[in-house]
Write a protein that holds these residues in place. Structure first.
Motif, PDB file in Angstrom:
ATOM      1  N   ILE A   1     -26.639  -7.851 -14.465  1.00 40.96           N
ATOM      2  CA  ILE A   1     -26.389  -9.282 -14.651  1.00 40.96           C
ATOM      3  C   ILE A   1     -25.637  -9.792 -13.430  1.00 40.96           C
ATOM      4  O   ILE A   1     -24.575  -9.270 -13.083  1.00 40.96           O
ATOM      5  CB  ILE A   1     -25.588  -9.552 -15.944  1.00 40.96           C
ATOM      6  CG1 ILE A   1     -26.393  -9.049 -17.154  1.00 40.96           C
ATOM      7  CG2 ILE A   1     -25.254 -11.037 -16.079  1.00 40.96           C
ATOM      8  CD1 ILE A   1     -25.646  -9.100 -18.462  1.00 40.96           C
ATOM      9  N   ASP A   2     -26.204 -10.784 -12.773  1.00 35.59           N
ATOM     10  CA  ASP A   2     -25.594 -11.351 -11.578  1.00 35.59           C
ATOM     11  C   ASP A   2     -24.265 -12.003 -11.954  1.00 35.59           C
ATOM     12  O   ASP A   2     -24.221 -12.844 -12.859  1.00 35.59           O
ATOM     13  CB  ASP A   2     -26.533 -12.386 -10.954  1.00 35.59           C
ATOM     14  CG  ASP A   2     -25.984 -12.930  -9.662  1.00 35.59           C
ATOM     15  OD1 ASP A   2     -25.135 -13.851  -9.734  1.00 35.59           O
ATOM     16  OD2 ASP A   2     -26.390 -12.452  -8.595  1.00 35.59           O
ATOM     17  N   PRO A   3     -23.161 -11.651 -11.270  1.00 37.45           N
ATOM     18  CA  PRO A   3     -21.860 -12.206 -11.639  1.00 37.45           C
ATOM     19  C   PRO A   3     -21.729 -13.698 -11.352  1.00 37.45           C
ATOM     20  O   PRO A   3     -20.868 -14.365 -11.938  1.00 37.45           O
ATOM     21  CB  PRO A   3     -20.863 -11.394 -10.812  1.00 37.45           C
ATOM     22  CG  PRO A   3     -21.658 -10.824  -9.689  1.00 37.45           C
ATOM     23  CD  PRO A   3     -23.063 -10.686 -10.178  1.00 37.45           C
ATOM     24  N   ASP A   4     -22.547 -14.241 -10.466  1.00 39.02           N
ATOM     25  CA  ASP A   4     -22.463 -15.666 -10.147  1.00 39.02           C
ATOM     26  C   ASP A   4     -23.374 -16.522 -11.023  1.00 39.02           C
ATOM     27  O   ASP A   4     -22.963 -17.548 -11.537  1.00 39.02           O
ATOM     28  CB  ASP A   4     -22.793 -15.904  -8.667  1.00 39.02           C
ATOM     29  CG  ASP A   4     -21.774 -15.243  -7.754  1.00 39.02           C
ATOM     30  OD1 ASP A   4     -20.570 -15.250  -8.098  1.00 39.02           O
ATOM     31  OD2 ASP A   4     -22.180 -14.704  -6.719  1.00 39.02           O
ATOM     32  N   THR A   5     -24.621 -16.092 -11.190  1.00 38.05           N
ATOM     33  CA  THR A   5     -25.577 -16.904 -11.957  1.00 38.05           C
ATOM     34  C   THR A   5     -25.635 -16.527 -13.425  1.00 38.05           C
ATOM     35  O   THR A   5     -26.152 -17.282 -14.239  1.00 38.05           O
ATOM     36  CB  THR A   5     -27.000 -16.747 -11.379  1.00 38.05           C
ATOM     37  OG1 THR A   5     -27.431 -15.386 -11.568  1.00 38.05           O
ATOM     38  CG2 THR A   5     -27.053 -17.138  -9.914  1.00 38.05           C
ATOM     39  N   HIS A   6     -25.136 -15.331 -13.758  1.00 38.10           N
ATOM     40  CA  HIS A   6     -25.203 -14.789 -15.120  1.00 38.10           C
ATOM     41  C   HIS A   6     -26.639 -14.602 -15.590  1.00 38.10           C
ATOM     42  O   HIS A   6     -26.930 -14.674 -16.781  1.00 38.10           O
ATOM     43  CB  HIS A   6     -24.401 -15.640 -16.106  1.00 38.10           C
ATOM     44  CG  HIS A   6     -22.973 -15.767 -15.707  1.00 38.10           C
ATOM     45  ND1 HIS A   6     -22.311 -16.950 -15.739  1.00 38.10           N
ATOM     46  CD2 HIS A   6     -22.096 -14.856 -15.223  1.00 38.10           C
ATOM     47  CE1 HIS A   6     -21.076 -16.778 -15.304  1.00 38.10           C
ATOM     48  NE2 HIS A   6     -20.933 -15.513 -14.981  1.00 38.10           N
ATOM     49  N   LEU A   7     -27.544 -14.368 -14.659  1.00 36.78           N
ATOM     50  CA  LEU A   7     -28.940 -14.084 -14.965  1.00 36.78           C
ATOM     51  C   LEU A   7     -29.173 -12.597 -14.764  1.00 36.78           C
ATOM     52  O   LEU A   7     -28.518 -11.954 -13.956  1.00 36.78           O
ATOM     53  CB  LEU A   7     -29.868 -14.892 -14.054  1.00 36.78           C
ATOM     54  CG  LEU A   7     -29.724 -16.407 -14.133  1.00 36.78           C
ATOM     55  CD1 LEU A   7     -30.597 -17.070 -13.074  1.00 36.78           C
ATOM     56  CD2 LEU A   7     -30.055 -16.922 -15.523  1.00 36.78           C
ATOM     57  N   GLY A   8     -30.121 -12.038 -15.490  1.00 39.28           N
ATOM     58  CA  GLY A   8     -30.431 -10.624 -15.350  1.00 39.28           C
ATOM     59  C   GLY A   8     -30.981 -10.062 -16.644  1.00 39.28           C
ATOM     60  O   GLY A   8     -31.777 -10.710 -17.321  1.00 39.28           O
ATOM     61  N   TRP A   9     -30.496  -8.882 -17.009  1.00 35.67           N
ATOM     62  CA  TRP A   9     -30.998  -8.236 -18.221  1.00 35.67           C
ATOM     63  C   TRP A   9     -29.947  -7.304 -18.796  1.00 35.67           C
ATOM     64  O   TRP A   9     -29.014  -6.896 -18.122  1.00 35.67           O
ATOM     65  CB  TRP A   9     -32.296  -7.474 -17.936  1.00 35.67           C
ATOM     66  CG  TRP A   9     -32.177  -6.411 -16.875  1.00 35.67           C
ATOM     67  CD1 TRP A   9     -32.454  -6.556 -15.546  1.00 35.67           C
ATOM     68  CD2 TRP A   9     -31.721  -5.064 -17.041  1.00 35.67           C
ATOM     69  NE1 TRP A   9     -32.205  -5.379 -14.886  1.00 35.67           N
ATOM     70  CE2 TRP A   9     -31.770  -4.445 -15.778  1.00 35.67           C
ATOM     71  CE3 TRP A   9     -31.303  -4.316 -18.128  1.00 35.67           C
ATOM     72  CZ2 TRP A   9     -31.402  -3.113 -15.578  1.00 35.67           C
ATOM     73  CZ3 TRP A   9     -30.922  -2.991 -17.927  1.00 35.67           C
ATOM     74  CH2 TRP A   9     -30.984  -2.404 -16.666  1.00 35.67           C
ATOM     75  N   SER A  10     -30.147  -6.951 -20.072  1.00 35.59           N
ATOM     76  CA  SER A  10     -29.297  -5.989 -20.767  1.00 35.59           C
ATOM     77  C   SER A  10     -30.169  -5.190 -21.727  1.00 35.59           C
ATOM     78  O   SER A  10     -31.037  -5.756 -22.403  1.00 35.59           O
ATOM     79  CB  SER A  10     -28.193  -6.712 -21.547  1.00 35.59           C
ATOM     80  OG  SER A  10     -27.428  -5.778 -22.287  1.00 35.59           O
ATOM     81  N   VAL A  11     -29.953  -3.883 -21.767  1.00 32.70           N
ATOM     82  CA  VAL A  11     -30.705  -2.995 -22.654  1.00 32.70           C
ATOM     83  C   VAL A  11     -29.712  -2.171 -23.468  1.00 32.70           C
ATOM     84  O   VAL A  11     -28.728  -1.670 -22.925  1.00 32.70           O
ATOM     85  CB  VAL A  11     -31.631  -2.054 -21.841  1.00 32.70           C
ATOM     86  CG1 VAL A  11     -32.230  -0.958 -22.715  1.00 32.70           C
ATOM     87  CG2 VAL A  11     -32.724  -2.854 -21.153  1.00 32.70           C
ATOM     88  N   VAL A  12     -29.993  -2.031 -24.759  1.00 30.66           N
ATOM     89  CA  VAL A  12     -29.182  -1.188 -25.641  1.00 30.66           C
ATOM     90  C   VAL A  12     -30.117  -0.231 -26.373  1.00 30.66           C
ATOM     91  O   VAL A  12     -31.128  -0.649 -26.949  1.00 30.66           O
ATOM     92  CB  VAL A  12     -28.386  -2.018 -26.665  1.00 30.66           C
ATOM     93  CG1 VAL A  12     -27.618  -1.102 -27.616  1.00 30.66           C
ATOM     94  CG2 VAL A  12     -27.429  -2.968 -25.967  1.00 30.66           C
TER      95      VAL A  12
END
Length: 165
Positions: free
Chosen positions: A100-111
């Protein structure tokens, strides 16, 4: 010393300029295969398990091998002890990784949620020891394989952008 207007919290130190509004974003679920592909694209994540009946989370490096997540561990580690004592299906764990990009808060997360077992086959263990280099300085003589039962993945994308990993 000046007072802040009533009902308004004091300004945080070093925050003289207003913060720009972030663009709206949305979450998009991905299927299990895509979630595992994303997980395999990063070298680190966090494993969650119970220790003395309390949740414990540790950062670890990993590989994805044939749909399983494999980490290295050492003798005396809480997870090693738990998996050594496990009967039946193994120890229930959760594994999480993200980008997750710390500036844009875009990205992904997997659990991933599943059962963890020590790798006991000598050839498999040697293979994982060759593939997965520990990032801490201590002997890591064990490998733990997590067989996923539940795989969830989310993309964080701008509202006006199609969902692509």
């Amino acid at each position: 010393m000046s007072e802040e207007p009533a009902g308004r919290p004091p300004e945080a130190p070093g925050r003289e300029q207003p913060v720009a509004a972030e663009p709206p974003r949305r979450t998009v679920e991905v299927d299990g295969a895509e979630a595992l592909r994303l997980l395999g694209s990063v070298p680190m994540g966090r494993i969650a398990f119970t220790r003395q009946a309390l949740p414990t989370i540790r950062p670890v490096n990993h590989i994805v091998d044939d749909g399983n997540i494999v980490i290295r561990t050492h003798e005396g580690a809480a997870l090693t002890s738990r998996t050594l004592q496990a009967d039946g299906p193994g120890v229930v764990v959760a594994y999480e990784a993200d980008a997750i990009d710390p500036d844009t808060h875009l990205g992904w997360s997997v659990v991933i949620t599943g059962y963890a077992h020590l790798v006991t086959d000598a050839q498999e263990l040697a293979r994982y020891q060759a593939l997965l280099r520990p990032w801490v300085r201590q002997p890591m003589d064990y490998a733990v394989r997590i067989r996923p039962d539940l795989v969830t993945g989310l993309l964080l994308v701008p509202v006006d952008q199609p969902a692509e990993a």
